[in-house]
Design an enzyme around this catalytic site. Structure first.
Site, PDB file in Angstrom:
ATOM      1  N   ASP A 181       0.832  -1.201   0.000  1.00  0.00           N
ATOM      2  CA  ASP A 181       0.000   0.000   0.000  1.00  0.00           C
ATOM      3  C   ASP A 181       0.870   1.256   0.000  1.00  0.00           C
ATOM      4  O   ASP A 181       1.713   1.440   0.879  1.00  0.00           O
ATOM      5  CB  ASP A 181      -0.887   0.010   1.261  1.00  0.00           C
ATOM      6  CG  ASP A 181      -1.827   1.197   1.296  1.00  0.00           C
ATOM      7  OD1 ASP A 181      -2.932   1.074   0.734  1.00  0.00           O
ATOM      8  OD2 ASP A 181      -1.464   2.237   1.872  1.00  0.00           O
TER       9      ASP A 181
ATOM     10  N   TYR B 101       2.536  10.117  -0.099  1.00  0.00           N
ATOM     11  CA  TYR B 101       3.651   9.573   0.679  1.00  0.00           C
ATOM     12  C   TYR B 101       4.994   9.894   0.000  1.00  0.00           C
ATOM     13  O   TYR B 101       6.051   9.740   0.616  1.00  0.00           O
ATOM     14  CB  TYR B 101       3.545   8.049   0.852  1.00  0.00           C
ATOM     15  CG  TYR B 101       2.295   7.538   1.517  1.00  0.00           C
ATOM     16  CD1 TYR B 101       1.401   8.407   2.140  1.00  0.00           C
ATOM     17  CD2 TYR B 101       1.987   6.188   1.534  1.00  0.00           C
ATOM     18  CE1 TYR B 101       0.243   7.941   2.737  1.00  0.00           C
ATOM     19  CE2 TYR B 101       0.832   5.711   2.130  1.00  0.00           C
ATOM     20  CZ  TYR B 101      -0.047   6.588   2.718  1.00  0.00           C
ATOM     21  OH  TYR B 101      -1.189   6.116   3.299  1.00  0.00           O
TER      22      TYR B 101
ATOM     23  N   HIS C 217      -8.188   9.318  -1.904  1.00  0.00           N
ATOM     24  CA  HIS C 217      -7.574   9.262  -0.570  1.00  0.00           C
ATOM     25  C   HIS C 217      -8.493   9.786   0.543  1.00  0.00           C
ATOM     26  O   HIS C 217      -8.527   9.242   1.635  1.00  0.00           O
ATOM     27  CB  HIS C 217      -6.261  10.043  -0.594  1.00  0.00           C
ATOM     28  CG  HIS C 217      -5.258   9.574   0.418  1.00  0.00           C
ATOM     29  ND1 HIS C 217      -3.915   9.482   0.142  1.00  0.00           N
ATOM     30  CD2 HIS C 217      -5.396   9.167   1.708  1.00  0.00           C
ATOM     31  CE1 HIS C 217      -3.280   9.040   1.217  1.00  0.00           C
ATOM     32  NE2 HIS C 217      -4.152   8.852   2.177  1.00  0.00           N
TER      33      HIS C 217
ATOM     34  N   LYS D 165      -3.001   5.720  -4.115  1.00  0.00           N
ATOM     35  CA  LYS D 165      -4.144   6.607  -3.868  1.00  0.00           C
ATOM     36  C   LYS D 165      -3.897   7.958  -4.531  1.00  0.00           C
ATOM     37  O   LYS D 165      -2.781   8.489  -4.444  1.00  0.00           O
ATOM     38  CB  LYS D 165      -4.344   6.828  -2.354  1.00  0.00           C
ATOM     39  CG  LYS D 165      -4.222   5.565  -1.532  1.00  0.00           C
ATOM     40  CD  LYS D 165      -4.365   5.813  -0.041  1.00  0.00           C
ATOM     41  CE  LYS D 165      -3.978   4.585   0.753  1.00  0.00           C
ATOM     42  NZ  LYS D 165      -2.562   4.466   1.102  1.00  0.00           N
TER      43      LYS D 165
HETATM   44  P1  NDP Z   1       0.686   1.287  11.952  1.00  0.00           P
HETATM   45  O1  NDP Z   1      -0.505   1.227  12.833  1.00  0.00           O
HETATM   46  O2  NDP Z   1       0.881   0.246  10.913  1.00  0.00           O
HETATM   47  O3  NDP Z   1       1.980   1.369  12.881  1.00  0.00           O
HETATM   48  C1  NDP Z   1       3.265   1.551  12.364  1.00  0.00           C
HETATM   49  C2  NDP Z   1       4.239   1.756  13.521  1.00  0.00           C
HETATM   50  O4  NDP Z   1       4.198   0.614  14.362  1.00  0.00           O
HETATM   51  C3  NDP Z   1       5.669   1.942  13.101  1.00  0.00           C
HETATM   52  O5  NDP Z   1       6.223   2.913  13.976  1.00  0.00           O
HETATM   53  C4  NDP Z   1       6.311   0.586  13.320  1.00  0.00           C
HETATM   54  O6  NDP Z   1       7.660   0.742  13.675  1.00  0.00           O
HETATM   55  C5  NDP Z   1       5.510   0.062  14.484  1.00  0.00           C
HETATM   56  N1  NDP Z   1       5.323  -1.406  14.437  1.00  0.00           N
HETATM   57  C6  NDP Z   1       4.894  -2.123  13.386  1.00  0.00           C
HETATM   58  N2  NDP Z   1       4.814  -3.415  13.705  1.00  0.00           N
HETATM   59  C7  NDP Z   1       5.199  -3.527  14.997  1.00  0.00           C
HETATM   60  C8  NDP Z   1       5.343  -4.601  15.893  1.00  0.00           C
HETATM   61  N3  NDP Z   1       5.052  -5.854  15.506  1.00  0.00           N
HETATM   62  N4  NDP Z   1       5.773  -4.348  17.147  1.00  0.00           N
HETATM   63  C9  NDP Z   1       6.058  -3.089  17.539  1.00  0.00           C
HETATM   64  N5  NDP Z   1       5.948  -2.019  16.744  1.00  0.00           N
HETATM   65  C10 NDP Z   1       5.521  -2.233  15.475  1.00  0.00           C
HETATM   66  O7  NDP Z   1       0.695   2.758  11.303  1.00  0.00           O
HETATM   67  P2  NDP Z   1       0.587   3.431   9.887  1.00  0.00           P
HETATM   68  O8  NDP Z   1       0.058   4.795  10.143  1.00  0.00           O
HETATM   69  O9  NDP Z   1       1.825   3.283   9.128  1.00  0.00           O
HETATM   70  O10 NDP Z   1      -0.585   2.639   9.118  1.00  0.00           O
HETATM   71  C11 NDP Z   1      -0.366   1.510   8.304  1.00  0.00           C
HETATM   72  C12 NDP Z   1      -0.543   1.859   6.842  1.00  0.00           C
HETATM   73  O11 NDP Z   1      -1.864   2.313   6.564  1.00  0.00           O
HETATM   74  C13 NDP Z   1       0.315   3.037   6.371  1.00  0.00           C
HETATM   75  O12 NDP Z   1       1.679   2.705   6.317  1.00  0.00           O
HETATM   76  C14 NDP Z   1      -0.352   3.379   5.083  1.00  0.00           C
HETATM   77  O13 NDP Z   1       0.031   2.469   4.061  1.00  0.00           O
HETATM   78  C15 NDP Z   1      -1.818   3.227   5.475  1.00  0.00           C
HETATM   79  N6  NDP Z   1      -2.434   4.507   5.907  1.00  0.00           N
HETATM   80  C16 NDP Z   1      -3.476   5.019   5.144  1.00  0.00           C
HETATM   81  C17 NDP Z   1      -4.094   6.188   5.503  1.00  0.00           C
HETATM   82  C18 NDP Z   1      -5.217   6.705   4.670  1.00  0.00           C
HETATM   83  O14 NDP Z   1      -5.625   7.857   4.880  1.00  0.00           O
HETATM   84  N7  NDP Z   1      -5.754   5.937   3.743  1.00  0.00           N
HETATM   85  C19 NDP Z   1      -3.662   6.978   6.673  1.00  0.00           C
HETATM   86  C20 NDP Z   1      -2.600   6.344   7.427  1.00  0.00           C
HETATM   87  C21 NDP Z   1      -2.038   5.160   7.054  1.00  0.00           C
HETATM   88  P3  NDP Z   1       8.923   0.359  12.756  1.00  0.00           P
HETATM   89  O15 NDP Z   1       8.617   0.787  11.352  1.00  0.00           O
HETATM   90  O16 NDP Z   1      10.019   1.146  13.388  1.00  0.00           O
HETATM   91  O17 NDP Z   1       9.098  -1.128  12.884  1.00  0.00           O
END
Ligand code: NDP
Length: 279
Positions: free
Chosen positions: A45, A50, A112, A79
């Site tokens: 995604d 981004y 989006h 998106k």
């Molecule tokens: P998430 O809820 O996926 O959390 C990501 C964070 O959690 C990062 O800091 C990562 O750290 C940490 N993390 C991931 N897995 C673990 C684990 N197993 N244990 C501990 N920490 C963990 O947040 P996002 O906001 O990134 O949402 C996911 C995706 O959704 C986005 O990346 C994007 O693709 C999408 N999105 C879409 C939106 C929209 O408006 N349509 C808005 C926001 C997001 P690290 O990377 O350091 O491991």
């Protein structure tokens, strides 16, 4: 449980995908995308806003070139940043995304945000045109509430395949979720881990220790098991693997109820009702 769900046009979407928000262009992202695909992710995604579609595309193309997967086995989403853009500009936005990613097609292209001006109808009609021309496998929306979807369904032809929304244990989005089930629109959860801010929650930690899993795995399994597609993001190889290692256990019904009882109807991210593309 199958690792995919059938969308309203017959296309199969993986239940777990890989998110890429807040990761800049660069070799690290291309490598992380490759790691994700090697660990078994098939859905990736990204989004124009981004500003990382080129690296996402690079990782995808490299892993295909290595012969590990075919393009057809992957499910690539991007998106449009549909900030007041016209029909023609939306068509162009899709072409621009493909050019940045150096791909021939996407599996899912989303609007989006609905925005506050309700001007998404021409943008959706552009997505309908791209879909009718068979240049994208499916089209959908993101951050749409029930009233946005009602307007879209009333004024346009194609029912979105997906609505990608903020969804986590503190925000279960029951109203829009129920509406989407009724209309055949697949829910996909963004920020499923609340950007890591929910991982120390006491109830979730208790459930995690019962199953010998991590809190992240409990949340992702809850979503997966309740037919919500989920797209956790991680740049850490061990977490990339951990977040998809959720197909070897079942949550009991009582634990699913415990997780859903945590709902507070809050917003960690922006509330779509007031979000105007950051203007
Ligand atoms: P998430 O809820 O996926 O959390 C990501 C964070 O959690 C990062 O800091 C990562 O750290 C940490 N993390 C991931 N897995 C673990 C684990 N197993 N244990 C501990 N920490 C963990 O947040 P996002 O906001 O990134 O949402 C996911 C995706 O959704 C986005 O990346 C994007 O693709 C999408 N999105 C879409 C939106 C929209 O408006 N349509 C808005 C926001 C997001 P690290 O990377 O350091 O491991």
């Amino acid at each position: 449980m199958s690792k995919t769900i059938e969308l309203n046009n017959g296309l199969l979407i993986p239940r777990v995908g890989y998110g890429t928000f807040r990761v800049p262009e660069g070799a690290d992202l291309a490598a992380a995308v490759k790691t994700a695909i090697k660990e078994g992710y098939r859905l990736i995604d990204t989004a124009a806003i981004y500003e990382n579609e080129a690296s996402v595309g690079q990782g995808i193309r490299e892993v295909i070139a290595e012969g590990l997967v075919t393009r057809e086995e992957l499910f690539i989403t991007s998106k449009a940043w549909n900030d007041g853009i016209s029909y023609e500009e939306t068509l162009q936005a899709y072409d621009d995304a493909l050019a940045r990613m150096e791909l021939d097609y996407l599996d899912l292209y989303l609007l989006h945000w609905p925005g506050t001006k309700n001007d998404f109808i021409p943008q959706w009609e552009a997505l309908e045109k791209i879909y009718a021309d068979k240049r994208v496998k499916s089209i959908g929306v993101s951050n749409f509430h029930v009233h946005h979807l009602e307007k879209l369904l009333k004024e346009t032809t194609i029912v979105p395949a997906v609505n990608q929304i903020e969804l986590n244990p503190l925000q279960t989005q029951k109203q829009v979720h129920a509406f989407c089930i009724e209309k055949g629109i697949q829910i996909e959860a963004w920020s499923p881990l609340m950007n890591a801010e929910i991982l120390e929650h006491a109830t979730l930690k208790t459930i995690a220790s019962k199953y010998g899993k991590t809190t992240a795995q409990i949340i992702l399994r809850w979503q997966t098991q309740t037919d919500i597609v989920t797209i956790p993001k991680s740049m850490t190889p061990s977490r990339i693997a951990e977040n998809i290692a959720i197909f070897d256990f079942d949550l009991d019904g009582e634990d699913i109820l415990l997780i859903e009882a945590l709902n507070e109807d809050g917003h960690y991210g922006p509330d779509p009702e007031g979000f105007d593309f950051g203007r």
